[in-house]
Design an enzyme around this catalytic site. Structure first.
Site, mmCIF file in Angstrom:
data_model
loop_
_atom_site.group_PDB
_atom_site.id
_atom_site.type_symbol
_atom_site.label_atom_id
_atom_site.label_comp_id
_atom_site.label_asym_id
_atom_site.label_seq_id
_atom_site.Cartn_x
_atom_site.Cartn_y
_atom_site.Cartn_z
ATOM 1 N N GLY B 161 -16.226 -28.004 6.822
ATOM 2 C CA GLY B 161 -16.064 -27.528 5.454
ATOM 3 C C GLY B 161 -15.091 -28.365 4.644
ATOM 4 O O GLY B 161 -15.385 -28.763 3.522
ATOM 5 N N SER B 189 -26.563 -23.545 9.101
ATOM 6 C CA SER B 189 -25.638 -22.696 8.340
ATOM 7 C C SER B 189 -24.444 -23.484 7.798
ATOM 8 O O SER B 189 -23.639 -22.956 7.029
ATOM 9 C CB SER B 189 -25.127 -21.553 9.227
ATOM 10 O OG SER B 189 -24.300 -22.077 10.254
ATOM 11 N N ARG B 193 -22.094 -25.773 2.543
ATOM 12 C CA ARG B 193 -20.803 -26.307 2.103
ATOM 13 C C ARG B 193 -20.457 -27.675 2.675
ATOM 14 O O ARG B 193 -19.650 -28.391 2.105
ATOM 15 C CB ARG B 193 -19.682 -25.329 2.479
ATOM 16 C CG ARG B 193 -19.519 -25.162 3.972
ATOM 17 C CD ARG B 193 -18.735 -23.916 4.354
ATOM 18 N NE ARG B 193 -18.672 -23.779 5.801
ATOM 19 C CZ ARG B 193 -19.686 -23.364 6.582
ATOM 20 N NH1 ARG B 193 -20.845 -23.036 6.031
ATOM 21 N NH2 ARG B 193 -19.561 -23.294 7.873
ATOM 22 N N LYS B 206 -21.396 -34.029 14.227
ATOM 23 C CA LYS B 206 -20.945 -34.065 12.834
ATOM 24 C C LYS B 206 -20.289 -35.393 12.463
ATOM 25 O O LYS B 206 -20.447 -35.875 11.343
ATOM 26 C CB LYS B 206 -19.980 -32.912 12.572
ATOM 27 C CG LYS B 206 -20.679 -31.566 12.482
ATOM 28 C CD LYS B 206 -19.708 -30.458 12.096
ATOM 29 C CE LYS B 206 -20.446 -29.132 11.976
ATOM 30 N NZ LYS B 206 -19.524 -28.019 11.698
ATOM 31 N N ASN B 251 -8.990 -23.421 13.692
ATOM 32 C CA ASN B 251 -8.331 -22.466 14.586
ATOM 33 C C ASN B 251 -6.844 -22.791 14.681
ATOM 34 O O ASN B 251 -6.427 -23.934 14.451
ATOM 35 C CB ASN B 251 -8.980 -22.512 15.977
ATOM 36 C CG ASN B 251 -8.820 -23.866 16.619
ATOM 37 O OD1 ASN B 251 -7.807 -24.153 17.233
ATOM 38 N ND2 ASN B 251 -9.825 -24.732 16.451
ATOM 39 N N CYS B 294 7.732 -24.540 9.922
ATOM 40 C CA CYS B 294 8.742 -24.023 8.991
ATOM 41 C C CYS B 294 8.072 -22.981 8.088
ATOM 42 O O CYS B 294 8.667 -21.967 7.744
ATOM 43 C CB CYS B 294 9.292 -25.129 8.110
ATOM 44 S SG CYS B 294 10.283 -26.370 8.934
ATOM 45 N N CYS B 308 -13.969 -18.783 9.200
ATOM 46 C CA CYS B 308 -14.988 -18.708 8.150
ATOM 47 C C CYS B 308 -16.321 -18.259 8.740
ATOM 48 O O CYS B 308 -17.124 -17.623 8.073
ATOM 49 C CB CYS B 308 -15.144 -20.059 7.470
ATOM 50 S SG CYS B 308 -13.655 -20.589 6.605
ATOM 51 N N CYS B 365 14.016 -24.283 12.756
ATOM 52 C CA CYS B 365 12.607 -24.472 13.109
ATOM 53 C C CYS B 365 12.482 -24.924 14.561
ATOM 54 O O CYS B 365 13.111 -25.902 14.964
ATOM 55 C CB CYS B 365 11.962 -25.499 12.187
ATOM 56 S SG CYS B 365 10.268 -25.891 12.673
#
Ligand SMILES: [Zn+2]
Lengths: 92, 398
Positions: B161, B189, B193, B206, B251, B294, B308, B365
């Site tokens: 995407g 599918s 996009r 891809k 992810n 952070c 998505c 952090c």
């Protein structure tokens, strides 16, 4: 009465709204009122002892509440509180 | 009687000091010479010029000189081919208020005759100059910036995407080398996009599919297909080979892995994430601004972080956010403008609003703080553990 911006993942819990209103003089009070009005939100962002999960970022206007006074940060009618969990979506 | 050309040159010599190449060459060699403005035409400049000179063609001298010489008392040495055009240009600069202007006697020809060093600029080929002409016209990019883009290496995590529009536009822009990390194949599918893929390439990897589209758009772009998932074992080698990484992962384990690896390899990380009608974007410059952790110390549990594929996404949202990433990658590569470093951009397509939040570096952090013990971990387990543990504590169904 402050505006609270609701992230996409919590919108179902507030009836689909992107912005809702809640009462309170501090971030904590506004969240309490929000969770009273919309208990499903509380189930997602609060731990069993009522504190916020660490993955929930809160912003008062454009400032990170962690760098203000966290839940004690005062808020007024003109302020917007934003609830912001990270989003992962991208590739698929 | 009006003055002739010879009269003009003679009058100019009265007011403009002339400097022999041998006088100034030692200072130029040390990089301590005057600011040399070469006023020849582009074709002449391209054949070679004095080291460190800047090129302002005579026709643009008045309009552009302020951009190269900020102070009127800056020491300027003007040069052309033989020293005549530059002499008259020097008079113009003196008339404009520059107080310390001299002329290179005999111009570039005498400089070269005396065997002083010459710099030959790297230039775009005529075909490149035509293809990238709209970039070359922008002062902040120009020929130099376009050459920089052609030399640059961008790694895209995901050719989906976000990666589709980002890779497509980066390729069009002439980002010289584009790496595509994706182990997935094109599915029907995706085509709502992921515009770099096509119906007849359903089932193709891809990265390979995107490579084909890029070859058709801009054959000079080198595309490296990495047809696997980025993981702990390959991430450092991958990132080390590129100048900037564009995160279009789907992810949290991959996103936190990239965030830490970007710090370890000091690779700028251009972030975006999307869901339904909403997009986030930021830029994380390693140790020079906040990092991803952070901003988001911990990932939310899975039911608060749907992909998505589970929750849906407006197709065109990917175009907006992927191109925010392409824009930021180009700015990072060229070192121009103000990037999203220190800011999180939130795009709400339903409200058509762009909101900015401040992101600050967290002194505690666990990834980029001074006491951080940064090492690659098992991000799958960590993300699952952080989420499920906290979530069970909230008494909600897992
Ligand atoms: Zn950090």
């Amino acid at each position: 009465m402050s505006n609270v911006k609701i992230p996409p993942v919590l919108r179902q819990a507030v009836g689909g709204e992107r912005v809702v209103q809640a009462d309170g003089a501090t971030v904590g009070e506004v969240l309490d009122d929000l969770c009273t009005r919309h208990p499903a939100v509380g189930a997602q962002i609060l731990t069993s002892d009522g504190t916020l999960h660490k993955y929930v970022n809160l912003y008062v206007n454009d400032e990170d509440a962690r760098l203000l006074q966290w839940t004690d940060t005062p808020v007024g009618d003109a302020d917007t509180l934003m609830i912001l969990p990270a989003m992962a979506g991208g590739a698929r | 009687m009006s003055p002739s050309y010879q009269d003009l040159l003679a009058a100019a010599r009265e007011v403009i000091p002339e400097v022999e190449p041998s006088e100034v060459a030692p200072r130029v060699a040390e990089g301590a010479g005057p600011l040399i403005i070469d006023v020849r035409e582009t074709g002449e400049w391209d054949q070679g010029h004095l080291p460190g000179a800047v090129h302002v063609p005579r026709g643009f001298l008045e309009s552009r000189v302020a951009g190269v010489a900020h102070d009127l008392d800056h020491e300027l040495l003007i040069s052309c081919a033989s020293g005549q055009r530059s002499l008259l240009a020097a008079v113009t600069l003196r008339d404009m208020g520059y107080t310390n202007v001299s002329n290179l006697a005999g111009g570039f020809a005498r400089w070269k005759q005396n065997n002083h060093p010459v710099e030959v600029p790297r230039i775009l080929t005529p075909a490149q100059r035509s293809r990238y002409s709209r970039h070359v016209l922008i002062p902040e990019v120009g020929e130099e910036g376009q050459l920089k883009l052609l030399d640059s290496r961008v790694l895209l995590i995901g050719a989906g995407g976000l990666g589709s529009p980002a890779a497509y536009y980066l390729a069009a822009a002439g980002a010289g080398t584009i790496g595509l990390v994706d182990d997935d194949v094109v599915d029907e599918s995706n085509l709502q996009r992921q515009i770099i893929h096509t119906t007849d390439r359903v089932g193709v990897n891809k990265g390979e599919s995107a490579k084909e589209a890029i070859r058709a758009l801009n054959p000079e772009v080198q595309v490296n297909v990495h047809p696997f998932r980025v993981n702990r074992d390959n991430v450092l080698d991958l990132l080390s080979d590129y100048d900037v990484v564009v995160d279009g992962a789907d992810n949290f384990p991959t996103r936190y892995l990239l965030a830490d690896a970007a710090l370890m390899t000091r690779t700028p990380l251009v972030h975006a994430s999307i869901l339904r009608f909403e997009g986030h974007a930021s830029v994380f410059m390693p140790y020079d601004g906040p990092c991803y952790r952070c901003l988001f110390p911990e990932p939310p549990p899975p039911d608060l972080a749907p992909s998505c594929g589970e929750a849906g996404v407006l197709g065109v949202l990917c175009g907006v956010m992927g191109n925010v990433q392409a824009t930021e990658a180009i700015k990072v590569l060229l070192g121009i403008g103000d990037t999203l470093a220190g800011r999180l951009l939130i795009y709400d397509a339903l409200g058509m609003t762009f909101t900015e939040l401040k992101v600050r570096r967290d002194p505690d952090c666990p990834s980029c703080g001074p006491n951080a013990d940064l090492q690659l971990r098992d991000y799958e387990a960590w993300c699952a553990g952080v989420g499920s543990h906290d979530h069970e504590a909230a008494g909600a169904p897992a």
